[in-house]
Design an enzyme around this catalytic site. Structure first.
Site, PDB file in Angstrom:
ATOM      1  N   SER A   1      -0.881  -2.013 -10.982  1.00 35.59           N
ATOM      2  CA  SER A   1      -1.495  -1.809  -9.774  1.00 35.59           C
ATOM      3  C   SER A   1      -0.925  -2.554  -8.572  1.00 35.59           C
ATOM      4  CB  SER A   1      -2.894  -2.033  -9.633  1.00 35.59           C
ATOM      5  OG  SER A   1      -3.559  -1.250 -10.399  1.00 35.59           O
TER       6      SER A   1
ATOM      7  N   CYS B   1      -4.616   6.014  -4.901  1.00 37.72           N
ATOM      8  CA  CYS B   1      -3.948   5.819  -3.513  1.00 37.72           C
ATOM      9  C   CYS B   1      -2.594   5.226  -3.681  1.00 37.72           C
ATOM     10  CB  CYS B   1      -4.725   4.428  -2.839  1.00 37.72           C
ATOM     11  SG  CYS B   1      -5.241   2.995  -3.759  1.00 37.72           S
TER      12      CYS B   1
END
Length: 433
Positions: A97, A38
């Protein structure tokens, strides 16, 4: 061959571009390991000329995604050398991340390699790169506080949804839109928080099997799924984006128009039109929302994790350098042993396989192995210093040995060259007796 990676992440480009690039995964999946999540789209491969390989990948992705080639080219950072391992190990460990220390990314890295291996013969160095990345991620998870905190994009998103609702988790009616990896994590986290009313919908038709395995309900239609839900998590990444008008109509028909609804859109390509946030009572949380709200981790834990990752990357580079001279070492040993074998054949042809000849052969083989020990050790030392090319050039100049352009042999292959079966005596003693 040189390992390289093309990296496009949330840190450098917008998520919409990342999503457009990800559409081209199938165009490059037969020749590279693709990590598409994502927040990122990354390509890992090996080539003699990484820049030429990048140009080829850019052209393929531009064709499939519909993005201009210059935009695709500028979206990617080209990493080579030690930067490849350093980056991938950081990614696998959750240090790169949006939610630092997230748990899902390690599994995505493992699946990226597994998927690639079903499509083509992944080169050994590339396999070892991803396997070592997974080990580094495990070390970070077990040796630092990041592992115990259990952060994830899904968990942060659910925290945000909880802050905006007065309902207890046990009273919430949740819908999970999708049946992929994030959907599985989402259902599990909802159950952990006490949500018992979880419905799953997927346009792919996999909802029934998916829900049955996870203690959830399956809906046959989107309208049935959304109904009177007060929490919806979109993680399908399907081609169908739910429009504001569609969601508004479903809520009106269900008699819940205007009642509170939290919509969490975790799909990179977006499952919900941003306009749904304008509907009465609807709050929309996106990946960007989660990224901005992600908690910063403890500085000491991050430093400890970064040390683990850096050491793992350095060790990997040393192992790659050492393997790069294995072919040369094998070639030198084969050359030397071939000279010895030829001389022993001449001796046996003249004198037969006497006990004395066997003793001489044993002594000579032991001497040759001792003589080769020094060059073997030196080869490893030069490789670690990045000077393996000089070693190979010296072998070619001194012995006339041509080193084949092939993937370095694993250490076991080097050992097998030493322990190969001794040549049989060429003399037919029965006839000569």
């Amino acid at each position: 061959m040189v390992l390289f990676s093309l990296v496009a992440t949330h840190a450098d480009i917008d998520l919409e571009t990342v999503a457009r690039l990800s559409v081209g995964s199938s165009a490059v999946s037969n020749s590279a390991v693709v990590l598409a999540t994502c927040n990122r789209f990354e390509i890992y491969s090996a080539a003699e000329d990484p820049q030429l390989a990048k140009d080829r990948f850019v052209a393929e992705l531009a064709t499939v995604s519909g993005l201009p080639a210059p935009l695709v080219d500028s979206a990617f950072k080209l990493l080579t050398g030690s930067a490849v391992a350093e980056h991938l190990f950081s990614v696998a460990s959750g240090l790169d991340s949006a939610v630092v220390g997230e748990r899902e990314i390690a599994g995505q890295v493992r699946r990226a390699l597994s998927d690639a291996q079903t499509n083509f013969a992944v080169p050994g160095p590339l396999v070892r790169l991803f396997q070592t990345a997974s080990r580094a991620a495990k070390d970070v998870g077990s040796q630092t506080a990041l592992g115990s905190q259990g952060r994830s994009i899904v968990s942060v998103a659910l925290d945000l949804a909880a802050d905006s609702s007065a309902l207890d988790w046990a009273a919430r009616k949740a819908v999970v839109y999708g049946t992929g990896a994030y959907a599985g994590v989402t259902v599990a986290l909802l159950h952990e928080r006490g949500v018992t009313d979880v419905t799953v919908f997927s346009a792919s038709g996999r909802a029934a099997e998916f829900a049955a395995a996870r203690g959830a309900h399956a809906a046959e239609s989107l309208a049935e799924a959304l109904g009177d839900a007060d929490l919806v998590i979109g993680c399908s990444g399907s081609d169908h984006r739910i429009a504001a008008a569609e969601l508004g109509t479903i809520r009106e028909r269900s008699g819940v128009s205007g009642s509170p609804l939290s919509v969490i859109d975790l799909a990179l390509s977006r499952d919900f039109d941003p306009a749904v946030a304008e509907l009465p009572g609807v709050e929309l949380l996106t990946l960007e929302t989660v990224r901005l709200a992600a908690p910063s981790e403890q500085e000491s834990a991050l430093r400890q994790a970064q040390v683990i990752v850096s050491q793992a990357a350095a060790d990997f580079e040393l192992s790659i350098a050492a393997r790069s001279v294995d072919t040369a070492i094998v070639a030198l040993r084969k050359h030397t042993m071939a000279v010895l074998d030829a001389e022993m054949e001449r001796v046996r042809a003249q004198h037969g396989c006497t006990a004395a000849a066997e003793e001489v052969e044993f002594a000579l083989r032991r001497m040759v192995k001792q003589l080769l020990h020094g060059p073997t050790v030196r080869a490893k030392e030069l490789a670690a210093a990045g000077q393996q090319g000089e070693y190979i050039a010296a072998l070619q100049a001194l012995y006339g040995i041509e080193i084949e352009a092939m993937e370095p042999q694993i250490p076991a292959a080097v050992e097998s060259a030493e322990s190969a079966t001794q040549p049989t005596c060429p003399v037919d003693h029965d006839q000569s007796a």
